[in-house]
Enzyme design. Structure first.
Site, PDB file in Angstrom:
ATOM      1  CG  ASP A 187      27.566  47.351  29.032  1.00 53.21           C
ATOM      2  OD1 ASP A 187      27.054  47.448  27.382  1.00 53.21           O
ATOM      3  OD2 ASP A 187      27.657  46.341  29.857  1.00 53.21           O
ATOM      4  CD  GLU A 221      26.292  44.230  23.394  1.00 57.19           C
ATOM      5  OE1 GLU A 221      28.450  43.936  23.463  1.00 57.19           O
ATOM      6  OE2 GLU A 221      26.246  44.002  24.826  1.00 57.19           O
ATOM      7  CG  HIS A 322      28.887  42.787  32.724  1.00 54.22           C
ATOM      8  ND1 HIS A 322      28.808  41.644  31.932  1.00 54.22           N
ATOM      9  CD2 HIS A 322      28.171  44.043  31.977  1.00 54.22           C
ATOM     10  CE1 HIS A 322      28.563  42.675  30.444  1.00 54.22           C
ATOM     11  NE2 HIS A 322      28.258  43.305  30.386  1.00 54.22           N
TER      12      HIS A 322
END
Length: 349
Positions: A187, A221, A322
């Site tokens: 990510d 982001e 995450h």
């Protein structure tokens, strides 16, 4: 991956994953991508926030598309140097401390030195602390122990370490013989690599896009505002390419492209979402439509900033978001196939 573009995606992804870029310290990753653009070649510039903007001509310049993916990642920043010489950190991005406990890391000093260390719980030995298994992991008991003979705050400062220094997690990149890619920071580096794979294919094919395309590789982001600016007024559609979440109640997996119907910011444009699903069906692309309850994207940020665009969100399915993440080559290929089909398809706005 037999397609040359897909081999390129995997190669670029591994290089990106091994290039630290926590939000606020993304220069090395942006520079890597700028160098890639020079080899393609394609026109680029940076905005004042340090993000990379790439322009690809199209037949119609009056109506344009914008595609974004973000190169910034989670990380840490030195909050305090303790009397023991260990470090207390502040989080960069949203994650739980237990997802980095035991992880190797590096602290970058102002003069550019890298000092290695390990993220641990204070008093982490089970031989002297019976509460190790049950104690809550929180800001005031997670520490970095440095790989240096430091016994005091002054010893650590002598290494050049100071409050505000960035801390990089070891990504531990692995590509397995079965096609899985395991690493921190998939990510959203997986999506960045896919976007660059599509960019390479478009430029090498010589086949013009029906609409001019702007690509924004954003660098903020993870803290909520990477893609909220530098949107040309001609932009009709804004597509974020970001990881597809995997978990209970969702149908996305590591072998498909995920299409988001709604996230924490609200629904995505219905017409564009249906168009993306139709393209998957037409081209036999493995896909899933899901709702991500605790998620937002650069497209969300664009809408919150008042952008008058049709917005959508797709991305490869990534497990364990995450934390120490995992995806598969299949998900990269499905995302690449959908992105290519989309960029040559009619506008929905």
């Amino acid at each position: 991956m037999s397609d040359p573009s897909l081999a390129y995606i995997e190669d670029l992804l591994v290089r990106l994953l091994n290039t630290p870029s926590p939000t606020g310290d993304t220069e090395a990753a942006i520079a890597l991508l700028e160098a890639e653009c020079q080899t393609l070649p394609v026109e680029t510039r940076r905005n004042r926030k340090g993000a990379l903007i790439i322009h690809v001509p199209g037949t119609d310049t009056s109506r344009q598309r914008l595609v974004t993916a973000h190169v910034d990642t989670l990380g840490g920043i030195v909050k305090e140097i303790l009397p023991t010489g260990r470090l207390r950190l502040a989080k960069i991005g949203s994650y739980a401390w237990n997802t980095v406990e035991g992880e190797y890391c590096q602290v970058r000093t102002e003069r550019g030195d890298l000092v290695s260390g390990t993220v641990i719980l204070h008093n982490t030995s089970v031989h002297v602390n019976r509460d190790v298994a049950t104690v809550e992991r929180k800001d005031d008991n997670i520490e970095v122990v440095l790989d240096a003979n430091v016994q005091s705050k002054q010893d650590t400062e002598a290494l050049g370490i100071a409050v505000g220094d960035f801390v990089y997690w070891d990504p531990r990149v692995q590509v397995t013989p079965t096609g899985y890619i395991k690493s921190r920071h998939l990510d959203d580096k997986a999506s960045v690599a896919v976007v660059f794979g599509a960019l390479q294919s478009i430029l090498q094919s010589g086949k013009p896009l029906p609409y001019a395309l702007n690509i924004l590789i954003s660098n903020n982001e993870e803290i909520g505002y990477g893609g909220n600016s530098n949107i040309p007024p001609e932009t009709v559609e804004y597509l974020a390419v970001d990881m597809g979440a995997i978990g209970d109640g969702l149908s996305t997996n590591e072998h498909c492209v995920s299409i988001c119907a709604k996230d924490g910011s609200g629904p995505y444009h219905l017409g564009l979402r249906r168009h993306l699903v139709s393209l998957c069906r037409q081209h036999n692309i493995p896909h899933a439509v899901d709702i991500y309850p605790y998620y937002s994207s650069d497209a969300s940020a664009a809408m919150l900033s008042g952008a008058d665009v049709v917005h959508g969100l797709i991305g490869p399915g990534v497990a364990n978001s995450h934390a120490y993440e995992r995806t598969h080559r299949d998900a990269l290929k499905a995302t690449y196939d959908l992105l290519m089909a989309y960029l040559y398809s009619p506008l929905q706005g």
